[in-house]
Each structure stands twice: as structure tokens, then as C-alpha cells.
Design an enzyme around this catalytic site. Structure first.
Site, PDB file in Angstrom:
ATOM      1  N   ASP A 232     -14.545  -4.056   1.710  1.00 29.86           N
ATOM      2  CA  ASP A 232     -13.602  -2.981   1.398  1.00 29.86           C
ATOM      3  C   ASP A 232     -14.273  -1.993   0.446  1.00 29.86           C
ATOM      4  OD1 ASP A 232     -11.292  -1.523   1.263  1.00 29.86           O
ATOM      5  OD2 ASP A 232     -10.057  -3.103   0.397  1.00 29.86           O
TER       6      ASP A 232
ATOM      7  N   ARG B 204     -15.964   7.549  -0.566  1.00 31.94           N
ATOM      8  CA  ARG B 204     -14.723   7.380   0.202  1.00 31.94           C
ATOM      9  C   ARG B 204     -13.882   8.653   0.225  1.00 31.94           C
ATOM     10  NH1 ARG B 204     -10.889   3.333  -2.573  1.00 31.94           N
ATOM     11  NH2 ARG B 204     -10.463   5.233  -3.769  1.00 31.94           N
TER      12      ARG B 204
ATOM     13  N   ARG C  28      -9.961   0.969   9.609  1.00 29.42           N
ATOM     14  CA  ARG C  28      -9.667  -0.347  10.180  1.00 29.42           C
ATOM     15  C   ARG C  28      -9.008  -0.223  11.551  1.00 29.42           C
ATOM     16  NH1 ARG C  28     -10.171  -4.193   5.842  1.00 29.42           N
ATOM     17  NH2 ARG C  28     -10.964  -3.002   4.077  1.00 29.42           N
TER      18      ARG C  28
END
Length: 492
Positions: free
Chosen positions: A30, A274, A73
Site C-alpha cells: 500500500d 501518490r 486496486r
């Protein structure tokens, strides 16, 4: 603090008149990055990833197709970019994004073939009917820290027989926003100190801020170094957890019949990482271990996380179904890695939101030579998520900027927030993406060429944003058979 249970999953794969077990273990970190000896970091120790890499193909050029958790995901499990599968932003809480009900995901396709599926850790996608697993131990029914960071619990849950098993660690995600008592990266969770609980299988590894490797896209300051050191400690839990999972594979004698893939969902939670489509936000670690492989191989092939679904379907010898989604035929744009070559390839990405308030749609095409980013909402400042905003690293940038101090950063907040509509980078000479050549006449042909690549991919993936920001897509009613981008005459 810990629960106990056991799960039995059984699948026997038959083909060419030979009966043998054929399994897949997909491990996803993650917000993971390249903090490992596998990718040249000499400080952050990852012995278990090193061991996996010693008998895997190490892909040096792997990229996510979206730099956000739930959207990424969804692409990993569906093989479809977020703008096509409908998971435009985060799934949980007030964000509440979901994939379209008609999406045919990997677990659903495997289930139809009587292949048993399981997920342990962070699921972060929905709805359930689109992403069904025979066994699920996720944040939907348990604490995310217990299922995603408690590596002893994860080890117990992995004790299964033949499977498609998706182990989604929550490390090294930040937790200063949700659980600050555990530290900025939950580096104290389960370390045995008072109030932190105990994860018996974790032996925390601590680092001095002055020893860490500061990537070019993070400011080199004492505060940022301390932040990175905390990240490294959390990575020690991830690495040891991966070691436990792989040991369980050996204990149940599946190390020689299981395909193992390791990667991450998006870039690390630092500046340009991110939620960005610059390389620090897109580039991912990617290891592929084929059963009985005993040596490492380094590949410079460009890889997309959209390749995971076609690779796993290829492994199980399952064809992707023919079906329509929102009135258009669906086809996978990723490739099976069993058929990968080092010939020229474009990889693509699309990003719409992270949190519900963070509308900043972007599209990107990348190859070994160029990257083209289209910022559709370029008139607005680039948004910052809650988790990253309160991080020590970003607060350090803010405070230094407001105080008119040297930030020790390769950018400034003004050009970070305000971006042009088109960004073209000649990566061969500018790997840090510092010089935008979109308006350089010497690169006008390259700009046109990459716009063409990008538009074709958007057409092939039925991108609803294909006309933005200068037009409106009309594709129903009298435009059903002849979809058109109609101009807004807004000067863009």
C-alpha cells in the site's frame, strides 16, 4: 488482540490430460516504492523481498494506470482503467465510489471456472457482486490494521491449499491522519511498547534520519529525513510479512506450483508521488516469480498494472469474455507478461479523483522516450489529500514556503499546484520531468504523435472524458451511431 481461524481452499487444474495444482499468489503493498536493495536502495533492508527477487523477473519499468488506492486496486482486479470500470475515486466513507455492476472482474471470472479465491488485507473496492471472493478477511469486517499490518494474523490466514490468493498489505501507508498514536506510518503499531500491542512475528528495524536515502523528489531536510526513517521501519514489517506468507507457501508445499506477483498500488505518499502521474506517482516495483524459477532476471520491458489480469488469465488458460459495458464492447488493453517483449510499447494511465473533493482528471501516455500528461482541470490548483497534507514532509514544505525559507526541493509550491494543460517530457534527457517541452517547436511532431496515442487509447477504453476540457461528448440519441465532441467555445 489476535483472533484464530483456518481456511481450506482447494482447486485442481486439469489441462492436456495432466492433473496438477496451479495457483497464484498476488501480493500488493500500500503506497509501496523502491526502498529495497532489489531496486538499489542500500539502506532500507528487505531480506525477504531480496530472496523473492533472487528467483524472479525484476521489472525495472512497471507503472500503475492510476495513482490512487481504490481506483488502482480496481484496475488490478478488473484489468480495466478506472474511467472504464467506474471506480473514479476512493471507495470508503464519504467518497463512496464503486465499479459498474456489469464489470467482469478477475475473482468473478476465476469463480466461474471453479477456481477458489481469497483475499486477506485491504480490499478497498466494490461492489461485492463485482469483486466476490470465496474467502475474505478485509477491512469490511475487521480492523484495517489487523488485516493489513498484523503480519502474524496474516500468516495464520494464509494457511490455505490451492488458490488464487490476493494478499493486500496496508503497509507502508501513512496513518498520521487516522491513527497518529501509532506514528506517521504506523511504525509503532505492534512493536510491543505500552499501548502499541504486540505482533509476535515482527522484529522492528529502526533507522537514523541521517542514514536514509532521500529521493530527488523529496526535499532534503531533517523533518523529511525523519519521515522517511519512519517509512523504512514500516517497510520492515511489510518485508517480514512477505517472508511469512512465502514461508507458508513452502510449508504447504506450494512453492513449486504457484505463480507469485509482487507490486504496489501507486506511488509513495510524498511530493510528486501518490495522486500524481509523474514517475514518482506512477512507477511501481514489480516482481514475477514463475514456479521452479531459481535465478533472477532483470527486464526493461514496460509493464502496466493493467497487465496483471491478462497474465493471471493466461496462467490459468482462461479466455477473457466478450461483453459490453455502457454500450461499448470491452477489451483488455493490458498484455500477458508471459508474452512480453522488450520492443517499443506505450503504457497509459488515467486519474480522476482520490478523495471526493480532489477532482483533477489527468490522462497520460508513457514510453521509454517520452511522457505526455493531459491535465484536464488545469485552471484549478492541484489538490492535496488529507493524509498527505498533515504529513511532516508536506507541512515542512508549507512552513518553509510561507516563511520564505529555502525548501531544498526540486520544485516550488506554485508550479506544483498550477500545471499547464499539456506536459511533454523527453525522458531520455529529462528523467526527473523538469523541462516541459510541449510548447517547444522542436518537439511539435512528438507532441502530436503522443496526443494521437493517447486519444486512441481513450477511444478503445470508452473514456467519458475524451472531449474534456474543450468540448462535450454527445453519444446518445441522434448521436448514438456517430458520437461527437461538440465544442464549448470556452477558449481551451
Amino acid at each position: 488482540m489476535f483472533l484464530c481461524s483456518s481456511v481450506l481452499l482447494l482447486f485442481v487444474f486439469t489441462t492436456f490430460n495432466v492433473v496438477y495444482a496451479k495457483n497464484v499468489l498476488l501480493i500488493v503493498s500500500d503506497d509501496g516504492g523502491f526502498e529495497s536493495q532489489v531496486y538499489g536502495n542500500p539502506v532500507c533492508k528487505t531480506p525477504h523481498l531480496n530472496e523473492l527477487a533472487s528467483k524472479s523477473t525484476i521489472f525495472q519499468n512497471a507503472y500503475t494506470s492510476v495513482s490512487s488506492c481504490s481506483p488502482s486496486r480496481s484496475t488490478i482486479l478488473s484489468g480495466l482503467p478506472q474511467h472504464q470500470n467506474g471506480m473514479y475515486g476512493l471507495h470508503q466513507g464519504v467518497h463512496h465510489f464503486n465499479s459498474f455492476d456489469q464489470v467482469r472482474s478477475l475473482p468473478a471470472l476465476l469463480k466461474q471456472e471453479n477456481i477458489h479465491t481469497g483475499i486477506i488485507g485491504k480490499k478497498h473496492v466494490g461492489p461485492e457482486n463485482v469483486y466476490p471472493f470465496d474467502f475474505a478477511y478485509t477491512e469490511e469486517t475487521n480492523s484495517i490494521n489487523q488485516v493489513g499490518r498484523n503480519i502474524t494474523r496474516i500468516k495464520e490466514l494464509v494457511r490455505n491449499k490451492p488458490f488464487f490468493l490476493y494478499v493486500a498489505f496496508h503497509d507502508p501507508h501513512r496513518c498520521g491522519h487516522t491513527n497518529p498514536e501509532y506514528g506517521e506510518f504506523c511504525e509503532k503499531f505492534g512493536n510491543g511498547e505500552e499501548g502499541m500491542g504486540l505482533i509476535p512475528d515482527w522484529k522492528p528495524v529502526h533507522y537514523k534520519p541521517e542514514d536514509v536515502v532521500v529521493p530527488y523528489f523529496i526535499q532534503d531536510t531533517p523533518i523529511a529525513r525523519k519521515d522517511i526513517a519512519a517509512q523504512y521501519t514500516t517497510l520492515s514489517r511489510l518485508d517480514q510479512g512477505i517472508g511469512l506468507v512465502l514461508q507458508e507457501l513452502k510449508n504447504f508445499k506450494h512453492e513449486n506450483d504457484t505463480l507469485v506477483i509482487y507490486t504496489s498500488d501507486n506511488g509513495i505518499p510524498f511530493p510528486s508521488g501518490r495522486t500524481n502521474l509523474y514517475d514518482p506517482g506512477m512507477a511501481e516495483p514489480f516482481l514475477l516469480h514463475i514456479p521452479q524459477q531459481t535465478e533472477s532476471k532483470v527486464s526493461n520491458t514496460l509493464v502496466s498494472l493493467l497487465d496483471i489480469v491478462p497474465t493471471i488469465l493466461d496462467w490459468f488458460i482462461i479466455d477473457y469474455p466478450d461483453y459490453d459495458l455502457n454500450g461499448s464492447p470491452v477489451m483488455l488493453t493490458g498484455n500477458s507478461l508471459f508474452r512480453a517483449s522488450e520492443s517499443f510499447r506505450n503504457v497509459f494511465g488515467s486519474h480522476n479523483l482520490h478523495e471526493a473533493t480532489m477532482y483533477y482528471p489527468m490522462r497520460v501516455v508513457r514510453n521509454p522516450y517520452f511522457k505526455l500528461i493531459h491535465n484536464l482541470n488545469f485552471k484549478m490548483p492541484f489538490p492535496i489529500d488529507q493524509d498527505f497534507f498533515i504529513s511532516p514532509t508536506f507541512q515542512d514544505l508549507l512552513n518553509r514556503t510561507v516563511g520564505k525559507l529555502d525548501t531544498h526541493w526540486y520544485k516550488n509550491l506554485t508550479n506544483y499546484y498550477y500545471r499547464p494543460e499539456w506536459e511533454l517530457y523527453y525522458l531520455k534527457k529529462d528523467p526527473k520531468e523538469l523541462k516541459n517541452v510541449a510548447n517547444d517547436v522542436l518537439f511539435s511532431g512528438d507532441l502530436a504523435e503522443h496526443k494521437y496515442y493517447l486519444r486512441n487509447w481513450q477511444l478503445n477504453t470508452n473514456d467519458p472524458w475524451i472531449c474534456s476540457p474543450s468540448g462535450v461528448l454527445e453519444n446518445t440519441g441522434r448521436f448514438k451511431d456517430d458520437p461527437q465532441c461538440l465544442s464549448l467555445h470556452n477558449g481551451l
